[in-house]
Design an enzyme around this catalytic site. Structure first.
Site, short mmCIF file in Angstrom:
data_model
loop_
_atom_site.label_atom_id
_atom_site.label_comp_id
_atom_site.label_asym_id
_atom_site.label_seq_id
_atom_site.Cartn_x
_atom_site.Cartn_y
_atom_site.Cartn_z
N TRP A 104 33.60 -30.06 11.60
CA TRP A 104 32.84 -29.03 12.30
C TRP A 104 32.44 -27.96 11.28
CZ3 TRP A 104 31.35 -29.91 17.13
CH2 TRP A 104 32.07 -30.80 17.90
N ARG A 109 14.67 -32.90 12.36
CA ARG A 109 13.30 -33.37 12.57
C ARG A 109 12.72 -32.91 13.89
NH1 ARG A 109 12.91 -39.64 11.48
NH2 ARG A 109 14.83 -39.61 12.71
N GLU A 111 18.79 -8.86 48.27
CA GLU A 111 18.51 -7.84 49.28
C GLU A 111 19.30 -8.09 50.57
OE1 GLU A 111 14.46 -8.61 47.19
OE2 GLU A 111 16.38 -9.65 47.52
#
Length: 368
Positions: free
Chosen positions: A164, A302, A46
């Site tokens: 990867w 996990r 604002e």
């Protein structure tokens, strides 16, 4: 309001833990001022919009994505600034659930004779600040769980090989997820086995790097669950990233140990236990108490499974690579308590996009 939402998105990687907010001021059908919150401690949306509007703010209408604040924090209350500039109307998308605001900003405006309303494009504005809004409403952070797997759901070969699975484009996308988060949460296994640092790597941000110089890039707080006290200060994660900006690391442990000398930016916190393991809900509650409202969970099967099993994850982000890795490898998440189809976790898929050669699925857990 749609423009205000777009403006707010410009603070997507910088405002954390503050909310992303945009503001547009309109007078006689003309946009006379715009602004967005850039960073904690800097002026709110604002204020920027009022500065741009100047005298044209008098009698105008302000569209703001979040209720103007009514209290003194690092900056003065925006509601008072709007009053002082003589606005005629203020429309907010969302009411701010912060107990220090929570309708008081709109009430202050109304009591000053300003026509105050809310609810315009509320759902769209809600998406800007899922973490901030959830923490204010529930005292718990918003948790995104990022997982990456082959099409047959494998996250690593039986040998443990995993780099990867996904494409460079997907890995760059993960860097953006880290950059927008208050904190990145992982487990000791990832730090020990993968040498993970869990940092935002500036060189992998793609086009986003052009807007955020490396020296000013905000790094998320790194949080590691180390219930068995296995981590040591010599690991790659605990090496300073920058001499002046060490970037804090929080170790969540069953007890604080003083046998080793940790870097000054590493803190140990003892978290309540449940059957000898760290209570994950208590861990999230602690992080929320620090103001860390938007958390990215990046971990092995996990820990990811435990968070999901205990209904502590709000959103799942899954990258699936066009590979078939066969049986015997590691799965997405281990949830031993789920033994029947009726116990399966249900999600709603919100988005499916291609990132490089990979498919990115964004889904919300039922009830979240």
């Amino acid at each position: 309001m749609a423009l205000a939402i777009q403006l707010a998105k410009q603070g997507h990687f910088t405002t954390s833990p503050n909310p992303r907010v945009g503001c547009v001021i309109v007078n006689n059908g003309e946009i006379v001022g715009t602004g967005f919150h850039k960073k904690a401690g800097t002026p709110h949306a604002e204020v920027y919009a009022l500065r741009e509007a100047g005298d044209k703010a008098r009698g105008a209408t302000a569209y703001v994505t979040l209720e103007p604040c009514s209290h003194f924090g690092r900056t003065p209350p925006c509601a008072q600034a709007l009053i002082d500039h003589g606005l005629a109307k203020v429309i907010a998308a969302n009411v701010d659930p912060n107990p220090q605001v929570a309708g008081r900003g709109l009430k202050m405006l109304a009591e000053a004779g300003i026509d105050a309303a809310y609810g315009l494009l509320a759902d769209e504005a809600e998406q800007l600040n899922q973490g901030f809004l959830k923490l204010m409403r529930t005292q718990m952070p918003y948790v995104r769980c990022k997982l990456a797997a082959s099409l047959d759901g494998q996250t690593a070969m039986a040998s443990g090989e995993s780099q990867w699975i996904t494409s460079p484009e997907a890995r760059r996308d993960v860097q953006r997820l880290r950059a927008q988060s208050c904190a990145v949460l992982t487990g000791a296994d990832s730090v020990l086995m993968d040498g993970a640092k869990m940092t935002v790597r500036h060189q992998e941000l793609g086009s986003l790097a052009n807007s955020y110089p490396a020296e000013s890039l905000r790094q998320p707080v790194r949080v590691v669950i180390d219930g068995q006290q296995r981590l040591t200060p010599d690991l790659p994660m605990f090496q300073p990233l920058h001499a002046k900006l060490p970037h804090p690391i929080i170790l969540l442990r069953t007890k604080v140990e003083n046998e080793q000398t940790w870097p000054h930016f590493v803190s140990q916190v003892a978290i309540a236990t449940d059957n000898g393991k760290i209570n994950l809900a208590a861990a999230l509650s602690y992080l929320g108490s620090l103001g860390l409202n938007d958390i990215l969970l990046e971990s092995g099967e996990r820990l990811a499974g435990a968070f999901i099993e205990q209904d502590l994850v709000d959103e799942l982000i899954l990258y699936q690579a066009p590979k078939l890795m066969g049986a015997g490898g590691k799965g997405l998440c281990a949830m031993p308590s789920i033994t029947t189809l009726g116990q399966a976790k249900t999600l709603t898929i919100n988005d499916v996009t291609m990132v490089g050669a990979d498919m990115k699925i964004t889904a919300q857990f039922a009830g979240k």
